[in-house]
Design a protein around this motif. Structure first.
Motif, PDB file in Angstrom:
ATOM      1  N   ALA A  75       0.832  -1.206   0.000  1.00 24.56           N
ATOM      2  CA  ALA A  75       0.000   0.000   0.000  1.00 24.56           C
ATOM      3  C   ALA A  75       0.866   1.255   0.000  1.00 24.56           C
ATOM      4  CB  ALA A  75      -0.936   0.002   1.199  1.00 24.56           C
ATOM      5  N   GLY A  76       2.034   1.159   0.638  1.00 26.62           N
ATOM      6  CA  GLY A  76       2.977   2.272   0.623  1.00 26.62           C
ATOM      7  C   GLY A  76       2.655   3.352   1.634  1.00 26.62           C
ATOM      8  N   TYR A  77       3.234   4.520   1.405  1.00 25.01           N
ATOM      9  CA  TYR A  77       3.086   5.619   2.354  1.00 25.01           C
ATOM     10  C   TYR A  77       3.052   6.941   1.594  1.00 25.01           C
ATOM     11  CZ  TYR A  77       8.100   6.735   1.868  1.00 25.01           C
ATOM     12  OH  TYR A  77       9.329   7.085   1.378  1.00 25.01           O
ATOM     13  N   LEU A 128       6.418   5.173  -2.306  1.00 19.21           N
ATOM     14  CA  LEU A 128       5.935   6.506  -1.979  1.00 19.21           C
ATOM     15  C   LEU A 128       4.788   6.822  -2.929  1.00 19.21           C
ATOM     16  CD1 LEU A 128       6.223   9.223  -0.469  1.00 19.21           C
ATOM     17  CD2 LEU A 128       7.891   9.899  -2.225  1.00 19.21           C
ATOM     18  N   ARG A 129       3.585   6.875  -2.397  1.00 16.76           N
ATOM     19  CA  ARG A 129       2.393   7.000  -3.237  1.00 16.76           C
ATOM     20  C   ARG A 129       2.046   8.443  -3.590  1.00 16.76           C
ATOM     21  NH1 ARG A 129       1.120   2.263  -5.754  1.00 16.76           N
ATOM     22  NH2 ARG A 129       1.135   0.512  -4.264  1.00 16.76           N
ATOM     23  N   ALA A 130       2.333   9.385  -2.713  1.00 18.38           N
ATOM     24  CA  ALA A 130       1.989  10.776  -2.993  1.00 18.38           C
ATOM     25  C   ALA A 130       2.756  11.696  -2.060  1.00 18.38           C
ATOM     26  CB  ALA A 130       0.485  11.011  -2.826  1.00 18.38           C
ATOM     27  N   VAL A 131       3.067  12.888  -2.576  1.00 16.37           N
ATOM     28  CA  VAL A 131       3.653  13.959  -1.782  1.00 16.37           C
ATOM     29  C   VAL A 131       2.775  15.188  -1.969  1.00 16.37           C
ATOM     30  CG1 VAL A 131       5.669  15.420  -1.367  1.00 16.37           C
ATOM     31  CG2 VAL A 131       5.978  13.056  -2.171  1.00 16.37           C
ATOM     32  N   VAL A 132       2.362  15.800  -0.878  1.00 10.73           N
ATOM     33  CA  VAL A 132       1.619  17.057  -0.946  1.00 10.73           C
ATOM     34  C   VAL A 132       2.462  18.132  -0.274  1.00 10.73           C
ATOM     35  CG1 VAL A 132      -0.397  18.341  -0.127  1.00 10.73           C
ATOM     36  CG2 VAL A 132      -0.680  16.063  -1.102  1.00 10.73           C
ATOM     37  N   VAL A 133       2.746  19.191  -1.020  1.00  5.13           N
ATOM     38  CA  VAL A 133       3.537  20.306  -0.512  1.00  5.13           C
ATOM     39  C   VAL A 133       2.617  21.510  -0.334  1.00  5.13           C
ATOM     40  CG1 VAL A 133       5.521  21.814  -0.895  1.00  5.13           C
ATOM     41  CG2 VAL A 133       5.570  19.444  -1.731  1.00  5.13           C
ATOM     42  N   ALA A 134       2.507  21.990   0.884  1.00  2.91           N
ATOM     43  CA  ALA A 134       1.708  23.178   1.173  1.00  2.91           C
ATOM     44  C   ALA A 134       2.576  24.414   0.977  1.00  2.91           C
ATOM     45  CB  ALA A 134       1.177  23.128   2.598  1.00  2.91           C
ATOM     46  N   VAL A 135       2.102  25.344   0.159  1.00  6.88           N
ATOM     47  CA  VAL A 135       2.849  26.564  -0.153  1.00  6.88           C
ATOM     48  C   VAL A 135       1.998  27.781   0.183  1.00  6.88           C
ATOM     49  CG1 VAL A 135       4.222  25.451  -1.956  1.00  6.88           C
ATOM     50  CG2 VAL A 135       2.033  26.518  -2.547  1.00  6.88           C
ATOM     51  N   SER A 136       2.639  28.921   0.290  1.00  6.51           N
ATOM     52  CA  SER A 136       1.919  30.134   0.678  1.00  6.51           C
ATOM     53  C   SER A 136       1.287  30.851  -0.502  1.00  6.51           C
ATOM     54  CB  SER A 136       2.864  31.085   1.417  1.00  6.51           C
ATOM     55  OG  SER A 136       3.992  31.404   0.617  1.00  6.51           O
ATOM     56  N   GLU A 356      -5.445  10.975   0.553  1.00  5.06           N
ATOM     57  CA  GLU A 356      -6.439  10.886  -0.512  1.00  5.06           C
ATOM     58  C   GLU A 356      -5.763  10.636  -1.857  1.00  5.06           C
ATOM     59  OE1 GLU A 356      -8.823  14.375  -0.569  1.00  5.06           O
ATOM     60  OE2 GLU A 356      -9.641  14.073   1.457  1.00  5.06           O
ATOM     61  N   ARG A 357      -4.707  11.371  -2.123  1.00  6.35           N
ATOM     62  CA  ARG A 357      -3.964  11.203  -3.385  1.00  6.35           C
ATOM     63  C   ARG A 357      -3.324   9.829  -3.462  1.00  6.35           C
ATOM     64  NH1 ARG A 357      -4.590  14.970  -7.580  1.00  6.35           N
ATOM     65  NH2 ARG A 357      -4.746  17.072  -6.716  1.00  6.35           N
ATOM     66  N   GLY A 358      -2.820   9.349  -2.327  1.00 10.50           N
ATOM     67  CA  GLY A 358      -2.176   8.042  -2.303  1.00 10.50           C
ATOM     68  C   GLY A 358      -3.164   6.925  -2.595  1.00 10.50           C
ATOM     69  N   ILE A 359      -4.351   7.014  -2.019  1.00 10.44           N
ATOM     70  CA  ILE A 359      -5.378   6.007  -2.281  1.00 10.44           C
ATOM     71  C   ILE A 359      -5.755   6.028  -3.757  1.00 10.44           C
ATOM     72  CG2 ILE A 359      -7.772   5.363  -1.792  1.00 10.44           C
ATOM     73  CD1 ILE A 359      -7.277   6.453   1.079  1.00 10.44           C
ATOM     74  N   GLN A 360      -5.936   7.226  -4.298  1.00 18.62           N
ATOM     75  CA  GLN A 360      -6.252   7.343  -5.727  1.00 18.62           C
ATOM     76  C   GLN A 360      -5.154   6.728  -6.603  1.00 18.62           C
ATOM     77  OE1 GLN A 360      -6.829  11.546  -6.320  1.00 18.62           O
ATOM     78  NE2 GLN A 360      -8.638  11.619  -5.013  1.00 18.62           N
ATOM     79  N   ALA A 361      -3.901   6.898  -6.173  1.00 18.67           N
ATOM     80  CA  ALA A 361      -2.785   6.332  -6.936  1.00 18.67           C
ATOM     81  C   ALA A 361      -2.823   4.816  -6.942  1.00 18.67           C
ATOM     82  CB  ALA A 361      -1.458   6.822  -6.364  1.00 18.67           C
TER      83      ALA A 361
END
Length: 366
Positions: A75-77, A128-136, A356-361
């Motif tokens: 499943a990954g992370y 690694l299923r997804a990375v989300v980067v929060a930006v300003s 959410e993105r990881g599950i979709q992947a």
């Protein structure tokens, strides 16, 4: 739903298992509206694919035991990154939400080293299923972003040193904080609310019908762009409201009215107010009224029923009474609360999005 090595029903059960963290087959059957024999077949399929595994058993009221499942090694992370201007925070979790690793630094230049260390430690947890980067910055759909903004976002992501081919997604930091409030904060029992960040910058995350509102250009909630000042003799200036409500202007006014000792940070100003310093109390009260004016303006547009105050200044409890009084005077009944998630709200929200993105992947992989 699924376009992968697992079938549609398996994808549905996998998503339900990820949402629950762990569950028995009867629990998954109820969650997905499937028969128990179907879920048994599906779980065998997921186990064979390494996407689920047994983690133990549970006993029911009748004394019968049932196997408990969790996500499997394939499943990954996922990784969430709060890429702030003065600090960077990381959070790695399984797709089921279990915390694997977290770290933070007040030196953004060292973020690449920290990211690589977290990814190295997480490499034994599967892909690694997804990375989300929060930006300003505002994160716009393709074709709608401002070139300068897109370049800043690209540079912020590149500075993290993520591996080539990593599935990277970006989201506005205030939107991420609003998602965290919806999932596990003050907004979890509300259909609609606004997360109002007040700090060096100002911004709002708007949630209506339990869905984040992003807008056509991804700029919903960019309250810094409200026309301000709006008076016959003073034409509005772009971003003037942020210049008025941001902590830099707050401190400038404080230093002008209380030069000895002059507070060097917003925290120092509020600490003086907590001690009963009359000048500091007056400055905080004035700022609270100004923030209340903004909150009332937001209420006039979306009528959220709840305002959650966050950000370095906004989450100070001394600010809330003045905001409450101003909103009560200018708007209809609206609850105003201080975020209890604190500075972690952004990275927590980014982690929810990453899951959410990881599950979709997983559901989309071939």
């Amino acid at each position: 739903m699924a376009k992968s090595g697992i079938g549609d029903r398996a994808g549905e059960v996998f998503a339900a298992l990820a949402a629950a963290g762990q569950a028995t087959r009867p629990q998954l059957a109820v969650a997905c509206g499937l028969s128990k024999p179907t879920v048994s077949l599906v779980m065998a399929e997921l186990e064979a694919a390494g996407l689920a595994e047994r983690s133990g058993s549970s006993s029911g009221a009748t004394g019968r035991t049932a196997a408990v499942y969790r996500l499997g090694p394939r499943a990954g992370y996922v990784l969430a990154v709060d890429r702030g201007s003065t600090q960077v925070a990381l959070r790695a979790t399984t797709l089921g939400g279990d915390l694997l690793d977290e770290d933070q630094t007040s030196r953004p230049a060292s973020a690449e080293t920290m990211v690589k260390a977290v990814l190295r430690r997480g490499s034994n947890r599967g892909p690694l299923r997804a990375v989300v980067v929060a930006v300003s910055d505002v994160v716009s759909p393709p074709g709608r972003g401002e070139p300068a903004t897109m370049a800043r976002i690209a540079a912020a992501v590149a500075a993290l040193g993520l591996p080539d081919g990593a599935p990277v997604h970006t989201e506005n930091n205030v939107n991420c904080a609003a998602i965290a409030e919806l999932a596990e904060g003050a907004g979890r029992d509300h259909d609609s609310f606004v997360f109002l960040q007040v700090g060096v910058a100002i911004g709002a995350g708007v949630v209506l019908g339990r869905r984040l509102v992003r807008g056509a250009s991804g700029a919903a909630g960019e309250v810094a762009r409200l026309a301000y000042p709006w008076a016959d003799d003073r034409p509005p200036v772009r971003d003037a409201l942020e210049a008025r409500l941001g902590s830099r202007e707050l401190l400038r006014r404080a230093r002008g009215r209380r030069p000895d000792p002059a507070p060097k940070t917003a925290a120092a100003l509020f600490a003086l107010a907590e001690k009963g310093d009359p000048v500091a109390l007056d400055i905080v009260a004035e700022h609270a009224e100004a923030v209340g004016n903004l909150a009332a303006s937001i209420c006039a547009v979306v009528d959220p029923g709840l305002i959650v105050l966050g950000g370095g200044v906004g989450r100070n409890k001394l600010l809330r009474p003045g905001v409450v009084a101003t909103v009560g005077r200018l708007s209809w009944p609206t609850d105003v609360v201080v975020s209890e998630l604190g500075a972690r709200a952004t990275v927590l929200g980014a982690a929810h999005l990453a899951r959410e993105r990881g599950i979709q992947a997983v559901l989309a992989e071939g």
